[in-house]
Scaffold this motif. Sequence first.
Motif, PDB file in Angstrom:
ATOM      1  N   MET A   1       0.814  -1.338   0.164  1.00 54.78           N
ATOM      2  CA  MET A   1      -0.176  -0.117   0.158  1.00 54.78           C
ATOM      3  C   MET A   1       0.793   1.173   0.074  1.00 54.78           C
ATOM      4  O   MET A   1       0.461   2.286   0.003  1.00 54.78           O
ATOM      5  N   ARG A   2       1.936   1.057   0.072  1.00 53.12           N
ATOM      6  CA  ARG A   2       2.935   2.445   0.230  1.00 53.12           C
ATOM      7  C   ARG A   2       3.014   2.991  -1.144  1.00 53.12           C
ATOM      8  O   ARG A   2       3.192   4.363  -1.304  1.00 53.12           O
ATOM      9  N   ALA A   3       3.153   2.286  -2.449  1.00 55.02           N
ATOM     10  CA  ALA A   3       3.491   2.893  -3.698  1.00 55.02           C
ATOM     11  C   ALA A   3       2.052   2.870  -4.273  1.00 55.02           C
ATOM     12  O   ALA A   3       1.859   1.888  -5.145  1.00 55.02           O
ATOM     13  N   GLU A   4       1.234   3.841  -4.396  1.00 49.31           N
ATOM     14  CA  GLU A   4      -0.250   3.953  -5.088  1.00 49.31           C
ATOM     15  C   GLU A   4       0.127   4.518  -6.312  1.00 49.31           C
ATOM     16  O   GLU A   4      -0.772   4.387  -7.321  1.00 49.31           O
ATOM     17  N   LEU A   5       1.309   4.988  -6.847  1.00 49.04           N
ATOM     18  CA  LEU A   5       1.401   5.659  -7.991  1.00 49.04           C
ATOM     19  C   LEU A   5       2.113   4.576  -9.017  1.00 49.04           C
ATOM     20  O   LEU A   5       3.260   4.180  -8.508  1.00 49.04           O
ATOM     21  N   ASP A   6       1.699   4.387 -10.299  1.00 47.28           N
ATOM     22  CA  ASP A   6       2.599   3.825 -11.075  1.00 47.28           C
ATOM     23  C   ASP A   6       3.801   4.478 -11.280  1.00 47.28           C
ATOM     24  O   ASP A   6       3.906   5.734 -11.298  1.00 47.28           O
ATOM     25  N   ALA A   7       4.876   3.757 -12.061  1.00 47.53           N
ATOM     26  CA  ALA A   7       6.001   4.350 -12.311  1.00 47.53           C
ATOM     27  C   ALA A   7       5.928   5.422 -13.532  1.00 47.53           C
ATOM     28  O   ALA A   7       6.426   6.544 -13.904  1.00 47.53           O
ATOM     29  N   ASP A   8       4.977   4.865 -14.426  1.00 44.41           N
ATOM     30  CA  ASP A   8       4.545   5.834 -15.717  1.00 44.41           C
ATOM     31  C   ASP A   8       3.952   6.987 -15.058  1.00 44.41           C
ATOM     32  O   ASP A   8       4.119   8.084 -15.853  1.00 44.41           O
ATOM     33  N   THR A   9       2.933   6.982 -14.176  1.00 46.65           N
ATOM     34  CA  THR A   9       2.448   8.082 -13.597  1.00 46.65           C
ATOM     35  C   THR A   9       3.332   9.223 -13.216  1.00 46.65           C
ATOM     36  O   THR A   9       3.377  10.331 -13.101  1.00 46.65           O
ATOM     37  N   LEU A  10       4.341   8.760 -12.215  1.00 46.90           N
ATOM     38  CA  LEU A  10       5.170   9.561 -11.573  1.00 46.90           C
ATOM     39  C   LEU A  10       6.306  10.134 -12.784  1.00 46.90           C
ATOM     40  O   LEU A  10       6.602  11.178 -12.485  1.00 46.90           O
ATOM     41  N   LEU A  11       6.659   9.385 -13.779  1.00 43.43           N
ATOM     42  CA  LEU A  11       7.322   9.915 -14.814  1.00 43.43           C
ATOM     43  C   LEU A  11       6.490  11.122 -15.602  1.00 43.43           C
ATOM     44  O   LEU A  11       7.154  12.194 -15.961  1.00 43.43           O
ATOM     45  N   GLN A  12       5.321  11.165 -15.499  1.00 43.21           N
ATOM     46  CA  GLN A  12       4.651  12.067 -16.180  1.00 43.21           C
ATOM     47  C   GLN A  12       4.370  13.198 -15.313  1.00 43.21           C
ATOM     48  O   GLN A  12       4.481  14.280 -15.842  1.00 43.21           O
ATOM     49  N   VAL A  13       4.206  13.059 -14.115  1.00 47.49           N
ATOM     50  CA  VAL A  13       4.204  14.289 -13.211  1.00 47.49           C
ATOM     51  C   VAL A  13       5.672  14.930 -13.218  1.00 47.49           C
ATOM     52  O   VAL A  13       5.602  16.010 -13.370  1.00 47.49           O
ATOM     53  N   ILE A  14       6.701  14.027 -13.400  1.00 47.55           N
ATOM     54  CA  ILE A  14       7.972  14.804 -13.280  1.00 47.55           C
ATOM     55  C   ILE A  14       8.034  15.702 -14.730  1.00 47.55           C
ATOM     56  O   ILE A  14       8.840  16.690 -14.832  1.00 47.55           O
ATOM     57  N   LEU A  15       7.631  15.015 -15.754  1.00 49.72           N
ATOM     58  CA  LEU A  15       7.705  15.595 -17.038  1.00 49.72           C
ATOM     59  C   LEU A  15       6.940  16.904 -17.042  1.00 49.72           C
ATOM     60  O   LEU A  15       7.479  18.012 -17.518  1.00 49.72           O
ATOM     61  N   VAL A  16       5.842  16.951 -16.535  1.00 49.47           N
ATOM     62  CA  VAL A  16       5.134  18.060 -16.200  1.00 49.47           C
ATOM     63  C   VAL A  16       5.671  19.226 -15.542  1.00 49.47           C
ATOM     64  O   VAL A  16       5.619  20.453 -16.075  1.00 49.47           O
ATOM     65  N   LEU A  17       6.430  18.931 -14.567  1.00 47.83           N
ATOM     66  CA  LEU A  17       7.353  19.692 -13.736  1.00 47.83           C
ATOM     67  C   LEU A  17       8.399  20.255 -14.455  1.00 47.83           C
ATOM     68  O   LEU A  17       8.434  21.486 -14.343  1.00 47.83           O
ATOM     69  N   VAL A  18       8.863  19.583 -15.239  1.00 43.23           N
ATOM     70  CA  VAL A  18      10.091  20.189 -16.109  1.00 43.23           C
ATOM     71  C   VAL A  18       9.765  21.140 -17.028  1.00 43.23           C
ATOM     72  O   VAL A  18      10.253  21.921 -17.237  1.00 43.23           O
ATOM     73  N   LEU A  19       8.586  20.693 -17.654  1.00 42.57           N
ATOM     74  CA  LEU A  19       7.857  21.701 -18.801  1.00 42.57           C
ATOM     75  C   LEU A  19       7.403  22.919 -18.295  1.00 42.57           C
ATOM     76  O   LEU A  19       7.836  24.013 -19.031  1.00 42.57           O
ATOM     77  N   VAL A  20       6.919  22.792 -16.852  1.00 46.52           N
ATOM     78  CA  VAL A  20       6.446  24.172 -16.204  1.00 46.52           C
ATOM     79  C   VAL A  20       7.768  24.788 -16.000  1.00 46.52           C
ATOM     80  O   VAL A  20       7.904  26.223 -16.239  1.00 46.52           O
ATOM     81  N   TRP A  21       8.781  24.316 -15.413  1.00 45.52           N
ATOM     82  CA  TRP A  21      10.207  24.892 -14.946  1.00 45.52           C
ATOM     83  C   TRP A  21      10.667  25.724 -16.394  1.00 45.52           C
ATOM     84  O   TRP A  21      11.072  26.742 -16.317  1.00 45.52           O
ATOM     85  N   LEU A  22      10.617  24.878 -17.630  1.00 45.99           N
ATOM     86  CA  LEU A  22      11.076  25.467 -18.613  1.00 45.99           C
ATOM     87  C   LEU A  22      10.356  26.732 -19.142  1.00 45.99           C
ATOM     88  O   LEU A  22      10.968  27.713 -19.611  1.00 45.99           O
ATOM     89  N   VAL A  23       9.185  26.641 -19.066  1.00 47.20           N
ATOM     90  CA  VAL A  23       8.483  27.673 -19.436  1.00 47.20           C
ATOM     91  C   VAL A  23       8.578  28.968 -18.683  1.00 47.20           C
ATOM     92  O   VAL A  23       8.676  30.028 -19.158  1.00 47.20           O
ATOM     93  N   LEU A  24       8.699  28.606 -17.371  1.00 50.06           N
ATOM     94  CA  LEU A  24       8.919  30.006 -16.438  1.00 50.06           C
ATOM     95  C   LEU A  24      10.289  30.551 -16.770  1.00 50.06           C
ATOM     96  O   LEU A  24      10.543  31.578 -16.532  1.00 50.06           O
TER      97      LEU A  24
END
Length: 61
Positions: A1-24
Amino acid sequence: MRAELDADTLLQVILVLVLVWLVLEVLDATVDLLGSLLGLLPNLIGLVIAVLIVLWLLDRI
């Protein structure tokens, strides 16, 4: 029950954060460029006024 996020979902979240950082970063560079151009505006207006005065004194206008 500790890891409720899949690896793909985590990578998508990181990708979105990197895109937001680049836009800023791009927006920050754009604002800095605009600020530096507006910082030169008073000097440019003073130069135009000085040129107009010299031309007026020389009867060129």
